[in-house]
Design an enzyme around this catalytic site. Sequence first.
Site, mmCIF file in Angstrom:
data_model
loop_
_atom_site.group_PDB
_atom_site.id
_atom_site.type_symbol
_atom_site.label_atom_id
_atom_site.label_comp_id
_atom_site.label_asym_id
_atom_site.label_seq_id
_atom_site.Cartn_x
_atom_site.Cartn_y
_atom_site.Cartn_z
ATOM 1 N N GLY A 150 -6.857 -9.257 2.732
ATOM 2 C CA GLY A 150 -6.234 -8.166 3.463
ATOM 3 C C GLY A 150 -6.338 -8.366 4.955
ATOM 4 O O GLY A 150 -5.356 -8.547 5.662
ATOM 5 N N SER A 173 0.822 -1.201 0.000
ATOM 6 C CA SER A 173 0.000 0.000 0.000
ATOM 7 C C SER A 173 0.862 1.259 0.000
ATOM 8 O O SER A 173 1.936 1.295 0.615
ATOM 9 C CB SER A 173 -0.911 0.001 1.234
ATOM 10 O OG SER A 173 -1.552 1.248 1.389
ATOM 11 N N ASP A 177 -11.765 -9.265 -3.859
ATOM 12 C CA ASP A 177 -11.446 -9.240 -2.437
ATOM 13 C C ASP A 177 -12.705 -8.891 -1.661
ATOM 14 O O ASP A 177 -13.757 -8.621 -2.230
ATOM 15 C CB ASP A 177 -10.297 -8.269 -2.132
ATOM 16 C CG ASP A 177 -10.671 -6.799 -2.327
ATOM 17 O OD1 ASP A 177 -11.864 -6.482 -2.529
ATOM 18 O OD2 ASP A 177 -9.771 -5.949 -2.301
ATOM 19 N N GLY A 188 -14.202 -9.884 2.492
ATOM 20 C CA GLY A 188 -14.930 -10.877 3.275
ATOM 21 C C GLY A 188 -14.398 -12.287 3.232
ATOM 22 O O GLY A 188 -15.064 -13.213 3.715
ATOM 23 N N ILE A 189 -13.228 -12.508 2.677
ATOM 24 C CA ILE A 189 -12.697 -13.869 2.537
ATOM 25 C C ILE A 189 -12.050 -14.292 3.850
ATOM 26 O O ILE A 189 -11.042 -13.728 4.278
ATOM 27 C CB ILE A 189 -11.699 -13.948 1.366
ATOM 28 C CG1 ILE A 189 -12.440 -13.684 0.058
ATOM 29 C CG2 ILE A 189 -10.989 -15.304 1.332
ATOM 30 C CD1 ILE A 189 -11.563 -13.264 -1.081
ATOM 31 N N THR A 242 -5.770 2.159 -7.447
ATOM 32 C CA THR A 242 -7.037 2.070 -6.731
ATOM 33 C C THR A 242 -7.955 3.193 -7.212
ATOM 34 O O THR A 242 -7.582 4.369 -7.144
ATOM 35 C CB THR A 242 -6.808 2.177 -5.211
ATOM 36 O OG1 THR A 242 -6.030 1.059 -4.782
ATOM 37 C CG2 THR A 242 -8.121 2.182 -4.460
ATOM 38 N N TYR A 268 -2.115 5.215 -4.624
ATOM 39 C CA TYR A 268 -3.221 6.157 -4.532
ATOM 40 C C TYR A 268 -2.898 7.338 -5.442
ATOM 41 O O TYR A 268 -1.748 7.755 -5.557
ATOM 42 C CB TYR A 268 -3.404 6.652 -3.102
ATOM 43 C CG TYR A 268 -3.994 5.633 -2.159
ATOM 44 C CD1 TYR A 268 -5.132 4.916 -2.508
ATOM 45 C CD2 TYR A 268 -3.428 5.397 -0.913
ATOM 46 C CE1 TYR A 268 -5.675 3.989 -1.646
ATOM 47 C CE2 TYR A 268 -3.972 4.473 -0.034
ATOM 48 C CZ TYR A 268 -5.097 3.768 -0.409
ATOM 49 O OH TYR A 268 -5.641 2.847 0.446
ATOM 50 N N LYS A 307 -7.952 -1.622 -9.335
ATOM 51 C CA LYS A 307 -8.655 -2.154 -8.156
ATOM 52 C C LYS A 307 -9.791 -1.226 -7.764
ATOM 53 O O LYS A 307 -9.589 -0.017 -7.636
ATOM 54 C CB LYS A 307 -7.673 -2.302 -6.990
ATOM 55 C CG LYS A 307 -8.289 -2.775 -5.681
ATOM 56 C CD LYS A 307 -7.192 -2.956 -4.635
ATOM 57 C CE LYS A 307 -7.761 -3.350 -3.286
ATOM 58 N NZ LYS A 307 -8.437 -2.227 -2.616
ATOM 59 N N HIS A 367 -13.192 -1.790 -1.381
ATOM 60 C CA HIS A 367 -12.246 -1.283 -0.382
ATOM 61 C C HIS A 367 -12.541 -1.862 0.994
ATOM 62 O O HIS A 367 -12.412 -1.187 2.019
ATOM 63 C CB HIS A 367 -12.286 0.249 -0.332
ATOM 64 C CG HIS A 367 -10.932 0.879 -0.161
ATOM 65 N ND1 HIS A 367 -10.126 1.209 -1.216
ATOM 66 C CD2 HIS A 367 -10.230 1.211 0.942
ATOM 67 C CE1 HIS A 367 -9.004 1.740 -0.771
ATOM 68 N NE2 HIS A 367 -9.034 1.741 0.556
ATOM 69 N N GLN A 419 0.624 -0.674 -4.925
ATOM 70 C CA GLN A 419 -0.691 -0.047 -5.025
ATOM 71 C C GLN A 419 -0.534 1.453 -4.835
ATOM 72 O O GLN A 419 -0.061 1.919 -3.788
ATOM 73 C CB GLN A 419 -1.637 -0.631 -3.963
ATOM 74 C CG GLN A 419 -2.997 0.035 -3.896
ATOM 75 C CD GLN A 419 -3.045 1.118 -2.831
ATOM 76 O OE1 GLN A 419 -2.260 1.127 -1.881
ATOM 77 N NE2 GLN A 419 -3.945 2.060 -3.009
ATOM 78 N N ARG A 432 -15.566 6.844 8.102
ATOM 79 C CA ARG A 432 -15.337 5.689 8.970
ATOM 80 C C ARG A 432 -15.620 6.096 10.410
ATOM 81 O O ARG A 432 -14.772 6.654 11.101
ATOM 82 C CB ARG A 432 -13.919 5.170 8.763
ATOM 83 C CG ARG A 432 -13.737 4.736 7.303
ATOM 84 C CD ARG A 432 -12.313 4.513 6.889
ATOM 85 N NE ARG A 432 -12.236 4.361 5.433
ATOM 86 C CZ ARG A 432 -11.102 4.274 4.752
ATOM 87 N NH1 ARG A 432 -9.943 4.312 5.378
ATOM 88 N NH2 ARG A 432 -11.127 4.147 3.434
#
Length: 383
Positions: free
Chosen positions: A336, A114, A313, A315-316, A162, A136, A258, A282, A134, A171
């Site tokens: 992640g 990241s 990606d 919830g895995i 991303t 930004y 992404k 995200h 990755q 958040r």
Amino acid sequence: MTRHTSRCADAFSIEALRALARRRLPRAVFDFFDGGAEDERALRANREAFGKHVLMPRVLRDVNAPSLDTSILGAPSALPLAIAPTGAVGFGWRGGDIAIASAAARHDIPYALSTSATASIEEIAQVAKRRWFQAYILKDRAATLALIERAAASGYEALMITVDLPVGGKRERDLRNHFSIPFRYTARNLLDFASRPAWSIPMLVRGVPQMPNLQCIAAKQSGATSLASSVGRSYDPSFDWRDLAEIRRMWQGKLIVKGIVHPDDARRAVDLGVDAIVVSNHGGRQLDVGPATLDALPGVVAAAGTRVDVLVDGGIRRGSDIVIALALGAKAVLVGRATLYGACAGGEAGAMRALDILTDELRRTLQLCGIERLADVGPELLA
């Protein structure tokens, strides 16, 4: 063997590693990693989407040694899995970025760094075998381009752009906890930090970890301004398809986009010449009323066709989740929080434990479904 390493060895699920991380970290720090945006609908939806699917097993097949290896972006990977970019890991475990990158290298899978990591592009290049950067997109385009140039010079095989972050998500756990980076000390979070002396004392003695890839931004901010807020204000909401096309022309390696969930965006990205798409929201940390990534996956796969790798990606937590994603058309998945929980619970040993758990569960699920190799996983496996 340290106490944290021993506890990680006794964890038999990603959820157990999450519980260990929660026990070790102050609430504000754990919530920063664990939480989503607003009402956290998207965060829950990502996980709940896997519960909508059932696998239909076949029996009496030779599954003594199922093959788990595959190719991602045209290169071998020991698992259909890569590490998703995760920011600020060092606030959960000092050196956590290096720990996760090392675990990925030992498992022979790709690792994505990241922009907001607590390790530099060059530090990760020393430990990660297959490394992706990755980026930004910042308003200071020169700063963004400088980071991309450093990644190229350090041998990163892929650049991940991303695109679901024109502005930062709301958040609310962080707002309630008075959490920011660098820390703003208030009566509420001081008590929170003090409640976890094993975490807080090293922070006091050794200092708060830095985000070396973002020092170009921090240097321009006043001392009273939090880096987290300044980064949020520094995202470039004007970045568009023309700008992405310019990056495609500039970057000579593989290009990953992404944050796509709409089929029309997937088609346009493919036509632009990207090499892979990550279906992502995200981790539920941006648009709270968007679709679960697993629900969006089939539409993106249909739009992209076979021209690019489609990854997903969100919830895995189980090896069976990986199989479900592959059955719905994903080439591989990104994780992640799974390895983040492990690293926060026990450093590299915890990250290794997370990947060991997912590997064992993936293999076991394939065997229980009568699948000998990943290439045989398809929609017919879904009930």
